[in-house]
Design a protein around this motif. Structure first.
Motif, PDB file in Angstrom:
ATOM      1  N   GLU A  31       0.848  -1.212   0.000  1.00  0.00           N
ATOM      2  CA  GLU A  31       0.000   0.000   0.000  1.00  0.00           C
ATOM      3  C   GLU A  31       0.876   1.252   0.000  1.00  0.00           C
ATOM      4  O   GLU A  31       0.444   2.332  -0.375  1.00  0.00           O
ATOM      5  N   ILE A  32       2.128   1.094   0.473  1.00  0.00           N
ATOM      6  CA  ILE A  32       3.067   2.211   0.539  1.00  0.00           C
ATOM      7  C   ILE A  32       3.979   2.127  -0.686  1.00  0.00           C
ATOM      8  O   ILE A  32       4.596   1.087  -0.929  1.00  0.00           O
ATOM      9  N   GLU A  33       4.034   3.211  -1.438  1.00  0.00           N
ATOM     10  CA  GLU A  33       4.771   3.209  -2.703  1.00  0.00           C
ATOM     11  C   GLU A  33       6.206   2.685  -2.559  1.00  0.00           C
ATOM     12  O   GLU A  33       6.677   1.891  -3.373  1.00  0.00           O
ATOM     13  N   GLN A  34       6.873   3.126  -1.508  1.00  0.00           N
ATOM     14  CA  GLN A  34       8.279   2.750  -1.306  1.00  0.00           C
ATOM     15  C   GLN A  34       8.472   1.240  -1.120  1.00  0.00           C
ATOM     16  O   GLN A  34       9.566   0.727  -1.288  1.00  0.00           O
ATOM     17  N   PHE A  35       7.378   0.555  -0.738  1.00  0.00           N
ATOM     18  CA  PHE A  35       7.496  -0.878  -0.444  1.00  0.00           C
ATOM     19  C   PHE A  35       6.699  -1.743  -1.426  1.00  0.00           C
ATOM     20  O   PHE A  35       6.376  -2.888  -1.140  1.00  0.00           O
ATOM     21  N   ALA A  36       6.382  -1.167  -2.569  1.00  0.00           N
ATOM     22  CA  ALA A  36       5.489  -1.866  -3.511  1.00  0.00           C
ATOM     23  C   ALA A  36       6.224  -2.567  -4.656  1.00  0.00           C
ATOM     24  O   ALA A  36       5.612  -3.311  -5.420  1.00  0.00           O
ATOM     25  N   SER A  37       7.554  -2.360  -4.771  1.00  0.00           N
ATOM     26  CA  SER A  37       8.279  -2.871  -5.951  1.00  0.00           C
ATOM     27  C   SER A  37       8.223  -4.385  -6.086  1.00  0.00           C
ATOM     28  O   SER A  37       8.026  -4.897  -7.185  1.00  0.00           O
ATOM     29  N   GLY A  38       8.416  -5.093  -4.977  1.00  0.00           N
ATOM     30  CA  GLY A  38       8.430  -6.557  -5.037  1.00  0.00           C
ATOM     31  C   GLY A  38       7.093  -7.079  -5.550  1.00  0.00           C
ATOM     32  O   GLY A  38       7.037  -7.940  -6.439  1.00  0.00           O
ATOM     33  N   THR A  39       6.010  -6.553  -5.018  1.00  0.00           N
ATOM     34  CA  THR A  39       4.666  -6.976  -5.425  1.00  0.00           C
ATOM     35  C   THR A  39       4.433  -6.642  -6.897  1.00  0.00           C
ATOM     36  O   THR A  39       3.860  -7.437  -7.645  1.00  0.00           O
ATOM     37  N   LYS A  40       4.895  -5.471  -7.310  1.00  0.00           N
ATOM     38  CA  LYS A  40       4.701  -5.039  -8.699  1.00  0.00           C
ATOM     39  C   LYS A  40       5.430  -5.983  -9.661  1.00  0.00           C
ATOM     40  O   LYS A  40       4.850  -6.431 -10.663  1.00  0.00           O
TER      41      LYS A  40
END
Ligand code: ADP
Ligand code: MG
Length: 383
Positions: free
Chosen positions: A313-322
């Protein structure tokens, strides 16, 4: 189990149908909008079929988000492509008069009646008054033995709607497809609901990729430091599902993104697992892990995915999911599910890229864990 397709126009014309659906969707109190329409849209086929056959429908659903469906009812109608009229519980006995206004009614949040969760026969009986059929289209609540899911089937002739049929067909593919080329990807935070799925897929798929807070439990069980990360201490990882070390099917992140502030505003660093202070927490899988997971996923014949890889939900922590989401979308066949997984992939405009998106969160996981769902058993389903 009987399916709705067995009921034809001549069986349905002029008949009154109690239709169990899932309207338990996120609702934004500020904008007064439904957060995600996908799960409501999934009922369109069943609703349309019944209306076209000339049946009258009382929709029954629960919400854990709102006390009353009143602020949602108009948007529910828009999403279904029909006009929906809300019926408060104290007007249930008048419901047949209300059908004069239109063929599609919605009983207010069934959990307003405390007998629902007790699977109470009395409630089922008052729901059934004057109705000809019960149709369950709510796969996502089939893991609950509640009155409008189970008790009602003892009273009315009961059928599985089109959505339940579709869910079962696709999830059976997930369970029964050959191990070769089958990849299970699990993440998220509801750890106790995911471990039984891992257990059921061991030796029945090629790889099980584990991320999210779920991976933290594995690290912890291995004695790897997790600092202030989210770990569910109530669920021990059963000896890592291996004899002495982790089971060969399971792949854990080889690097992690750690932070000192879960709002995203703090200092974030990529580290090898275990390299973390007591005040830091794991917020995402690291870029090397995301790359490795994506490579495994892209080449798969079938990917089954539930649960984000980090605090997405937090942009900074979304890379892996993306990265994982984009890879799953490219796999030959993909089956995904879970409320937060759907929300994350919807935000990336990827929902339409998967072979099948399950509307069931907990129900999907229990099904994939090989458990019997009370709502399906009540409809007469056995594998
Ligand atoms: P789903 O609804 O898709 O089944 P879950 O409800 O199990 O998934 O988990 C989703 C939640 O997990 C998200 O809110 C996400 O922020 C959280 N999450 C993922 N990874 C982590 C992590 N490393 N630490 C804390 N929370 C996490
Ligand atoms: Mg969730």
């Amino acid at each position: 189990m009987k399916y709705l397709s067995e009921l034809k126009t001549e069986d349905l014309a002029g008949k009154k149908v109690l239709l169990r659906v899932n309207l338990d969707v996120p609702f934004d109190e500020v904008t007064k909008k439904i957060g995600e329409r996908f799960r409501i849209e999934a009922h369109r086929e069943t609703v349309k079929y019944l209306l076209e056959a000339g049946a009258k429908i009382l929709l029954v659903s629960h919400s854990s988000e709102v006390e009353s469906f009143l602020p949602l009812v108009e948007e529910v109608g828009e999403t279904l492509g029909e006009i929906v009229t809300l019926v408060p519980h104290n007007e249930l006995s008048e419901v047949h008069k209300l059908f004069e206004a239109g063929p599609l009614l919605l009983l207010d949040n069934i959990r307003q009646d405390l007998r629902e969760e007790e699977n109470d026969e009395g409630l089922a009986l008052s729901l059934s008054k004057g109705f000809d059929y019960y149709i369950n289209d709510d796969f996502a609540t089939c893991h609950r033995a509640h009155a409008s899911i189970v008790a009602i089937t003892k009273i009315l002739p009961s059928y599985a709607g089109f959505l339940i049929k579709k869910e079962i067909e696709h999830l059976n593919v997930a369970l029964e497809a050959p191990a070769e080329g089958k990849i299970l990807v699990l993440g998220g935070a509801k750890i106790s609901t995911k471990l039984p799925v891992i257990e059921n897929f061991l030796n029945k798929c090629e790889r099980i990729l584990v991320g999210g807070a779920l991976a933290n439990n594995f690290f912890k069980a291995q004695g790897v430091k997790v600092g202030a990360s989210v770990v569910d201490v109530t669920v021990p990882v059963p000896i890592l599902f291996g004899v002495e070390s982790i089971h060969a099917d399971i792949v854990l992140p080889i690097d992690i993104l750690v932070t000192d502030d879960r709002s995203g505003q703090g200092k974030n660093e990529t580290k090898p697992p275990g390299n973390i202070t007591d005040s830091q927490l794991i917020a995402d899988i690291g870029p090397k892990s995301a790359q490795q997971f994506a490579e495994i996923i892209v080449g798969a014949k079938l990917v089954i995915w539930n649960g984000p890889m980090g605090l997405c939900e937090i942009e900074q922590f979304a890379s892996g999911t993306k990265m994982v989401a984009e890879a799953v979308a490219k796999a030959e066949k993909s089956i995904i599910g879970g409320g937060d997984t759907i929300a994350a992939t919807d935000a990336l405009s990827l929902l339409s890229k998967f072979t099948f998106v399950s509307t069931g969160g907990g129900a999907m996981l229990e099904y994939l864990a090989g458990e019997e769902l009370p709502g399906l058993v009540a409809l007469g389903y056995n594998k």
